[in-house]
Design a protein around this motif. Structure first.
Motif, PDB file in Angstrom:
ATOM      1  N   SER A 150      35.824  46.486  30.055  1.00 30.92           N
ATOM      2  CA  SER A 150      35.705  47.385  31.205  1.00 30.92           C
ATOM      3  C   SER A 150      35.421  46.592  32.489  1.00 30.92           C
ATOM      4  CB  SER A 150      34.589  48.388  30.929  1.00 30.92           C
ATOM      5  OG  SER A 150      34.363  49.208  32.031  1.00 30.92           O
ATOM      6  N   ARG A 151      34.544  45.627  32.412  1.00 31.73           N
ATOM      7  CA  ARG A 151      34.213  44.801  33.559  1.00 31.73           C
ATOM      8  C   ARG A 151      35.425  43.993  34.008  1.00 31.73           C
ATOM      9  NH1 ARG A 151      33.297  39.898  34.756  1.00 31.73           N
ATOM     10  NH2 ARG A 151      33.350  39.068  32.671  1.00 31.73           N
ATOM     11  N   LEU A 152      36.143  43.441  32.991  1.00 30.68           N
ATOM     12  CA  LEU A 152      37.333  42.646  33.344  1.00 30.68           C
ATOM     13  C   LEU A 152      38.406  43.523  33.973  1.00 30.68           C
ATOM     14  CD1 LEU A 152      37.576  40.181  30.313  1.00 30.68           C
ATOM     15  CD2 LEU A 152      36.985  39.612  32.676  1.00 30.68           C
ATOM     16  N   GLU A 153      38.559  44.751  33.447  1.00 38.40           N
ATOM     17  CA  GLU A 153      39.564  45.659  34.029  1.00 38.40           C
ATOM     18  C   GLU A 153      39.213  45.986  35.491  1.00 38.40           C
ATOM     19  OE1 GLU A 153      39.567  48.946  31.243  1.00 38.40           O
ATOM     20  OE2 GLU A 153      41.163  48.054  30.042  1.00 38.40           O
ATOM     21  N   LYS A 154      37.945  46.212  35.746  1.00 43.27           N
ATOM     22  CA  LYS A 154      37.525  46.506  37.099  1.00 43.27           C
ATOM     23  C   LYS A 154      37.772  45.319  38.011  1.00 43.27           C
ATOM     24  CE  LYS A 154      34.040  49.904  35.961  1.00 43.27           C
ATOM     25  NZ  LYS A 154      32.649  50.192  35.788  1.00 43.27           N
ATOM     26  N   GLU A 155      37.496  44.144  37.458  1.00 45.40           N
ATOM     27  CA  GLU A 155      37.722  42.916  38.219  1.00 45.40           C
ATOM     28  C   GLU A 155      39.195  42.755  38.539  1.00 45.40           C
ATOM     29  OE1 GLU A 155      36.875  38.479  37.179  1.00 45.40           O
ATOM     30  OE2 GLU A 155      34.999  39.599  36.890  1.00 45.40           O
TER      31      GLU A 155
END
Length: 135
Positions: free
Chosen positions: A126-131
């Motif tokens: 999720s964090r990587l997708e947001k990034e």
């Protein structure tokens, strides 16, 4: 003298008659005793036969008892052997139950770790997708 001889002869004849009667009585008694002796001999023979039969039955019973005692000893030994096997199986069963319980706990910890890892990976994704979206 003749009178004396006649008297003596008469006394001798009387004595002889008495002796003959005693002899006949004695012979009758002997005959009776002989019959009783024959009867007693038959009874003794019968009792000896009964005793022989009883001794043979006793010997057969002794043999049967010895065989039963041997069989009982064998059964006791088999029973003891089976008890020993049962103790070993119970011990092994207990040991296996402990091992299963330990493995279940270990599996539960592994599940918890996988759940934590999965949650951590989901957060990372999720964090990587947001990034990525920001870039």
């Amino acid at each position: 003298d003749k009178h004396e001889k006649a008297l003596q002869k008469s006394l001798d004849n009387e004595e002889l008659d008495k002796l003959k009667i005693q002899l006949q009585e004695s012979q009758a008694e002997n005959s009776s005793l002989g019959e009783m002796f024959k009867t007693l001999n038959k009874q003794v023979s019968s009792l000896q036969s009964d005793l022989q039969t009883a001794q043979e039955l006793c010997e057969a019973k002794r043999t049967e008892n010895a065989n039963l005692k041997d069989e009982l000893t064998t059964i006791k030994a088999e029973l003891e052997s089976e008890k020993e096997l049962t103790r070993k199986v119970e011990k092994k069963s207990s040991s296996l139950a402990d091992e299963v319980s330990r493995l279940e706990k270990e599996l539960e910890r592994e599940k918890e770790l996988v759940t934590e890892k999965s949650s951590s990976l989901a957060d990372e994704v999720s964090r990587l997708e947001k990034e990525l979206e920001r870039e």
